[in-house]
Design an enzyme around this catalytic site. Structure first.
Site, PDB file in Angstrom:
ATOM      1  N   ARG A  28      -7.413   5.971   4.426  1.00  0.00           N
ATOM      2  CA  ARG A  28      -6.450   4.908   4.799  1.00  0.00           C
ATOM      3  C   ARG A  28      -6.921   3.837   5.735  1.00  0.00           C
ATOM      4  O   ARG A  28      -6.413   3.318   6.360  1.00  0.00           O
ATOM      5  CB  ARG A  28      -5.102   5.583   5.371  1.00  0.00           C
ATOM      6  N   SER A  41       4.911   5.751   4.368  1.00  0.00           N
ATOM      7  CA  SER A  41       4.671   6.685   5.537  1.00  0.00           C
ATOM      8  C   SER A  41       4.424   5.626   6.823  1.00  0.00           C
ATOM      9  O   SER A  41       3.691   4.970   6.734  1.00  0.00           O
ATOM     10  CB  SER A  41       3.274   7.145   5.274  1.00  0.00           C
ATOM     11  N   GLU A  93       0.856   3.563  10.460  1.00  0.00           N
ATOM     12  CA  GLU A  93       0.047   3.371   9.153  1.00  0.00           C
ATOM     13  C   GLU A  93       0.469   1.855   8.755  1.00  0.00           C
ATOM     14  O   GLU A  93      -0.518   1.067   8.562  1.00  0.00           O
ATOM     15  CB  GLU A  93       0.396   4.097   7.968  1.00  0.00           C
TER      16      GLU A  93
HETATM   17  P1  FAD Z   1       1.139  -6.022   2.534  1.00  0.00           P
HETATM   18  O1  FAD Z   1       2.011  -5.034   3.152  1.00  0.00           O
HETATM   19  O2  FAD Z   1       1.667  -7.332   2.049  1.00  0.00           O
HETATM   20  O3  FAD Z   1      -0.053  -6.181   3.285  1.00  0.00           O
HETATM   21  C1  FAD Z   1      -0.729  -4.820   4.102  1.00  0.00           C
HETATM   22  C2  FAD Z   1      -1.976  -5.495   4.764  1.00  0.00           C
HETATM   23  O4  FAD Z   1      -3.206  -5.885   3.882  1.00  0.00           O
HETATM   24  C3  FAD Z   1      -1.764  -6.559   5.725  1.00  0.00           C
HETATM   25  O5  FAD Z   1      -2.804  -6.245   6.686  1.00  0.00           O
HETATM   26  C4  FAD Z   1      -2.115  -7.574   4.869  1.00  0.00           C
HETATM   27  O6  FAD Z   1      -2.624  -8.633   5.883  1.00  0.00           O
HETATM   28  C5  FAD Z   1      -3.212  -7.054   4.031  1.00  0.00           C
HETATM   29  N1  FAD Z   1      -3.702  -7.935   3.019  1.00  0.00           N
HETATM   30  C6  FAD Z   1      -2.638  -7.842   2.024  1.00  0.00           C
HETATM   31  N2  FAD Z   1      -2.988  -8.580   0.926  1.00  0.00           N
HETATM   32  C7  FAD Z   1      -4.172  -8.948   1.238  1.00  0.00           C
HETATM   33  C8  FAD Z   1      -5.252  -9.501   0.437  1.00  0.00           C
HETATM   34  N3  FAD Z   1      -5.317  -9.882  -0.679  1.00  0.00           N
HETATM   35  N4  FAD Z   1      -6.584 -10.053   1.104  1.00  0.00           N
HETATM   36  C9  FAD Z   1      -6.721  -9.418   2.468  1.00  0.00           C
HETATM   37  N5  FAD Z   1      -5.854  -8.779   3.122  1.00  0.00           N
HETATM   38  C10 FAD Z   1      -4.682  -8.489   2.668  1.00  0.00           C
HETATM   39  N6  FAD Z   1       0.052   3.767   0.246  1.00  0.00           N
HETATM   40  C11 FAD Z   1      -0.762   4.645  -0.007  1.00  0.00           C
HETATM   41  O7  FAD Z   1      -1.879   4.404   0.510  1.00  0.00           O
HETATM   42  N7  FAD Z   1      -0.323   5.803  -0.797  1.00  0.00           N
HETATM   43  C12 FAD Z   1       0.913   5.696  -1.186  1.00  0.00           C
HETATM   44  O8  FAD Z   1       1.038   6.924  -1.818  1.00  0.00           O
HETATM   45  C13 FAD Z   1       1.715   4.586  -0.621  1.00  0.00           C
HETATM   46  N8  FAD Z   1       3.149   4.954  -1.031  1.00  0.00           N
HETATM   47  C14 FAD Z   1       4.093   3.982  -0.669  1.00  0.00           C
HETATM   48  C15 FAD Z   1       5.270   4.312  -0.976  1.00  0.00           C
HETATM   49  C16 FAD Z   1       6.347   3.443  -0.402  1.00  0.00           C
HETATM   50  C17 FAD Z   1       7.801   3.521  -0.838  1.00  0.00           C
HETATM   51  C18 FAD Z   1       6.187   2.272   0.221  1.00  0.00           C
HETATM   52  C19 FAD Z   1       7.020   1.233   0.897  1.00  0.00           C
HETATM   53  C20 FAD Z   1       4.643   1.861   0.599  1.00  0.00           C
HETATM   54  C21 FAD Z   1       3.713   3.005   0.277  1.00  0.00           C
HETATM   55  N9  FAD Z   1       2.334   2.761   0.623  1.00  0.00           N
HETATM   56  C22 FAD Z   1       1.471   3.717  -0.015  1.00  0.00           C
HETATM   57  C23 FAD Z   1       1.820   1.642   1.361  1.00  0.00           C
HETATM   58  C24 FAD Z   1       1.601   0.272   0.534  1.00  0.00           C
HETATM   59  O9  FAD Z   1       2.195   0.356  -0.790  1.00  0.00           O
HETATM   60  C25 FAD Z   1       0.108   0.268   0.255  1.00  0.00           C
HETATM   61  O10 FAD Z   1      -0.574   0.096   1.449  1.00  0.00           O
HETATM   62  C26 FAD Z   1      -0.209  -1.107  -0.360  1.00  0.00           C
HETATM   63  O11 FAD Z   1      -1.341  -1.277  -0.622  1.00  0.00           O
HETATM   64  C27 FAD Z   1       0.432  -2.453   0.383  1.00  0.00           C
HETATM   65  O12 FAD Z   1       0.357  -3.628  -0.633  1.00  0.00           O
HETATM   66  P2  FAD Z   1       1.040  -4.903  -0.272  1.00  0.00           P
HETATM   67  O13 FAD Z   1       0.652  -5.965  -1.276  1.00  0.00           O
HETATM   68  O14 FAD Z   1       2.549  -4.603  -0.023  1.00  0.00           O
HETATM   69  O15 FAD Z   1       0.504  -5.250   1.156  1.00  0.00           O
HETATM   70  P1  NAP Z   2       2.984  16.094  -0.042  1.00  0.00           P
HETATM   71  O1  NAP Z   2       2.262  16.217  -1.647  1.00  0.00           O
HETATM   72  O2  NAP Z   2       4.210  16.873   0.191  1.00  0.00           O
HETATM   73  O3  NAP Z   2       1.734  16.688   0.862  1.00  0.00           O
HETATM   74  C1  NAP Z   2       2.202  16.417   2.197  1.00  0.00           C
HETATM   75  C2  NAP Z   2       0.814  16.083   3.044  1.00  0.00           C
HETATM   76  O4  NAP Z   2      -0.290  17.273   2.916  1.00  0.00           O
HETATM   77  C3  NAP Z   2       0.203  14.845   2.224  1.00  0.00           C
HETATM   78  O5  NAP Z   2       0.237  13.953   3.533  1.00  0.00           O
HETATM   79  C4  NAP Z   2      -1.085  15.279   2.042  1.00  0.00           C
HETATM   80  O6  NAP Z   2      -2.087  14.384   2.768  1.00  0.00           O
HETATM   81  C5  NAP Z   2      -1.445  16.791   2.458  1.00  0.00           C
HETATM   82  N1  NAP Z   2      -1.754  17.513   1.185  1.00  0.00           N
HETATM   83  C6  NAP Z   2      -1.253  18.043   0.267  1.00  0.00           C
HETATM   84  N2  NAP Z   2      -1.853  18.595  -0.298  1.00  0.00           N
HETATM   85  C7  NAP Z   2      -3.202  18.628  -0.032  1.00  0.00           C
HETATM   86  C8  NAP Z   2      -4.465  18.950  -0.577  1.00  0.00           C
HETATM   87  N3  NAP Z   2      -4.549  19.816  -1.492  1.00  0.00           N
HETATM   88  N4  NAP Z   2      -5.590  18.632   0.368  1.00  0.00           N
HETATM   89  C9  NAP Z   2      -5.638  17.944   1.125  1.00  0.00           C
HETATM   90  N5  NAP Z   2      -4.363  17.325   1.702  1.00  0.00           N
HETATM   91  C10 NAP Z   2      -3.198  17.694   1.223  1.00  0.00           C
HETATM   92  O7  NAP Z   2       2.887  14.605   0.258  1.00  0.00           O
HETATM   93  P2  NAP Z   2       3.843  13.597   0.054  1.00  0.00           P
HETATM   94  O8  NAP Z   2       4.439  13.197   1.331  1.00  0.00           O
HETATM   95  O9  NAP Z   2       4.978  14.042  -0.962  1.00  0.00           O
HETATM   96  O10 NAP Z   2       3.072  12.459  -0.624  1.00  0.00           O
HETATM   97  C11 NAP Z   2       2.520  12.788  -1.917  1.00  0.00           C
HETATM   98  C12 NAP Z   2       0.924  11.753  -2.003  1.00  0.00           C
HETATM   99  O11 NAP Z   2       1.556  10.630  -1.790  1.00  0.00           O
HETATM  100  C13 NAP Z   2       0.326  12.025  -0.555  1.00  0.00           C
HETATM  101  O12 NAP Z   2      -1.084  11.699  -1.016  1.00  0.00           O
HETATM  102  C14 NAP Z   2       0.783  10.865   0.256  1.00  0.00           C
HETATM  103  O13 NAP Z   2      -0.439  10.287   0.961  1.00  0.00           O
HETATM  104  C15 NAP Z   2       0.886   9.775  -0.708  1.00  0.00           C
HETATM  105  N6  NAP Z   2       2.097   8.885  -0.200  1.00  0.00           N
HETATM  106  C16 NAP Z   2       1.721   7.958   0.816  1.00  0.00           C
HETATM  107  C17 NAP Z   2       2.669   7.018   1.235  1.00  0.00           C
HETATM  108  C18 NAP Z   2       2.149   6.042   2.222  1.00  0.00           C
HETATM  109  O14 NAP Z   2       3.127   5.075   2.657  1.00  0.00           O
HETATM  110  N7  NAP Z   2       0.911   6.030   2.653  1.00  0.00           N
HETATM  111  C19 NAP Z   2       4.056   7.119   0.810  1.00  0.00           C
HETATM  112  C20 NAP Z   2       4.382   8.031  -0.064  1.00  0.00           C
HETATM  113  C21 NAP Z   2       3.486   8.978  -0.518  1.00  0.00           C
HETATM  114  P3  NAP Z   2      -2.478  12.919   1.906  1.00  0.00           P
HETATM  115  O15 NAP Z   2      -1.354  12.070   2.604  1.00  0.00           O
HETATM  116  O16 NAP Z   2      -3.767  12.851   2.869  1.00  0.00           O
HETATM  117  O17 NAP Z   2      -2.730  12.767   0.624  1.00  0.00           O
END
Ligand code: FAD
Ligand code: NAP
Length: 355
Positions: A170, A241, A346
């Site tokens: 991340r 998250s 995050e």
């Molecule tokens: P923004 O929120 O607009 O920006 C995020 C950051 O990136 C800011 O610092 C911004 O300045 C920078 N940025 C944006 N665009 C650019 C650009 N073109 N150049 C340089 N910097 C830039 N994330 C995960 O990793 N895994 C997930 O499974 C996941 N699930 C999500 C589920 C939900 C319901 C939500 C709401 C979020 C989730 N996220 C997840 C987080 C998010 O979707 C990601 O981080 C996504 O990449 C953000 O994209 P955005 O365009 O909305 O960025």
């Molecule tokens: P999940 O599948 O219920 O798992 C719970 C946590 O355990 C997750 O955070 C995941 O880590 C970790 N995990 C599960 N199995 C694993 C494995 N085999 N090896 C290593 N780590 C493991 O998670 P969830 O909350 O429903 O989300 C599903 C996936 O979507 C996850 O990968 C999560 O990161 C991603 N997600 C991200 C966001 C965001 O905003 N960043 C929001 C929603 C979902 P990791 O998170 O490192 O994968």
């Protein structure tokens, strides 16, 4: 033809970020063509600071009015820039303002695989490398081979190889304190394959009950699991998250396991310390710690912790969401007091914590 930037003042931020706080930005400049980048750099000195880059606002929370300038990335387009027919692979260049999920969906529909586990992540393509998005055991770094970015202060375009992006959990070069908002990522290059290589190790996928024998099947399973498990920002505003899963030493994880045998722990890497001793690094489930600190479903004025998922803070319809930073601080303090573990937010927060 060189077009001029669209600039608006006193812009409501609720439609521009998924946590939808009812705050506003002093300036928003919409970038819709790379020709406008030169003008952007020229005007920078005259715009109110800070200057931040914005995609779809799904990983950013504006908990107060933003006194500076937001550059809204709306660059569009995608093309195949190289194909290796013998290997069955191709490199696709996708403009930063494209929707991430639409790109994933289109690539699979056209028979190019590698992005299926990353379905239904909100946001733009350009933001995806910033935090090296990841889900279900796959990270963007697995398929990203490089990207183009505009250096705002110098007005120069630079190509970054994947190594130069310094992707980690991340995290990337673009999240470094000295690099944030210095670069506008304009396009990202992905190497995809004609051959489907499943990655279904996560229990949620392995036990989903569907036959996952194609990229389309994995894509659909991921969409279904996410729709069941995560609150939809359109119904209940949230930023996904709210905290990263903490990564601690093996010793810390062992001590916590003594107290909480059901705490999920995942070995992630092996490091060595200054004395050359090998240290196992272990990822903990932040959701588990928050739930066991008693916060799941807790409501705190206009915000709360989702009752569906302890890692997701939500904004309640009635409020403006400005209480989110104090709730986040309460959770961090409680988890530290009860388990001795530091949680790190995050999403990018405005005002920045500590500012
Ligand atoms: P923004 O929120 O607009 O920006 C995020 C950051 O990136 C800011 O610092 C911004 O300045 C920078 N940025 C944006 N665009 C650019 C650009 N073109 N150049 C340089 N910097 C830039 N994330 C995960 O990793 N895994 C997930 O499974 C996941 N699930 C999500 C589920 C939900 C319901 C939500 C709401 C979020 C989730 N996220 C997840 C987080 C998010 O979707 C990601 O981080 C996504 O990449 C953000 O994209 P955005 O365009 O909305 O960025
Ligand atoms: P999940 O599948 O219920 O798992 C719970 C946590 O355990 C997750 O955070 C995941 O880590 C970790 N995990 C599960 N199995 C694993 C494995 N085999 N090896 C290593 N780590 C493991 O998670 P969830 O909350 O429903 O989300 C599903 C996936 O979507 C996850 O990968 C999560 O990161 C991603 N997600 C991200 C966001 C965001 O905003 N960043 C929001 C929603 C979902 P990791 O998170 O490192 O994968």
């Amino acid at each position: 033809m060189i077009s001029t930037l669209n600039i608006q003042t006193h812009v409501p931020l609720a439609p521009l970020h998924t946590f939808a706080c009812q705050t506003q930005a002093q300036y928003v400049a919409t970038l819709s063509h790379v020709d406008q980048l030169g003008e952007l750099t020229q005007r920078l000195a005259r715009w109110p600071a800070p200057v931040w880059v914005l995609g779809s606002g799904s990983n950013i929370v504006f908990a107060a009015d933003f006194p500076g300038t937001l550059i809204l990335n709306c660059l569009k387009g995608r093309s195949c820039i190289a194909e290796d027919k013998a290997e069955g692979s191709a490199v696709w260049r996708v403009a930063a303002g494209e929707s991430w999920h639409e790109w994933v969906s289109q690539s699979i529909a056209e028979g190019w695989y590698g992005l299926e586990n990353l379905a239904l992540i909100p946001g733009t393509v350009g933001a995806a490398p910033v935090q090296n998005i990841g889900a279900y055991g796959v990270e963007l770094s697995r398929v990203c081979v490089g990207l183009s970015a505009w250096h705002l202060p110098s007005g120069k375009m630079r190509y970054f190889s994947a190594d130069e992006c310094e992707f980690s959990y991340r995290d990337s070069f673009f999240k470094r304190a000295d690099q944030q908002n210095q670069w506008i990522i304009t396009a990202v290059d992905f190497k995809l394959s004609k051959h489907f290589r499943p990655n279904i190790t996560y229990p949620a996928l392995a036990q989903c009950g569907h036959v996952l024998d194609s990229a389309r099947a994995v894509f659909e399973a991921v969409c279904q699991i996410r729709q069941q498990k995560l609150p939809d920002p359109a119904q209940q505003p949230n930023a996904g998250s709210f905290f990263k899963n903490p990564i601690v030493s093996g010793d810390v994880a062992d001590a916590l396991k003594q107290k909480m045998p059901n705490l999920p722990v995942y070995p992630v890497a092996v490091d060595s310390n200054e004395a050359g001793k090998t240290i196992q690094r272990v990822k903990l489930s932040a959701a588990y710690l928050i739930e066991h600190a008693g916060f799941k479903g807790k409501v705190c004025e206009d915000v709360g912790v989702s009752s569906k998922h302890a890692l997701v803070l939500v904004r309640h319809r009635a409020g403006d969401g400005r209480g989110v930073l104090s709730l986040s601080e309460q959770i961090k303090a409680c988890v530290m007091e009860q388990f001795g573990v530091a949680l790190m937010p995050e999403p990018i927060l405005w005002p920045s914590v500590g500012a």
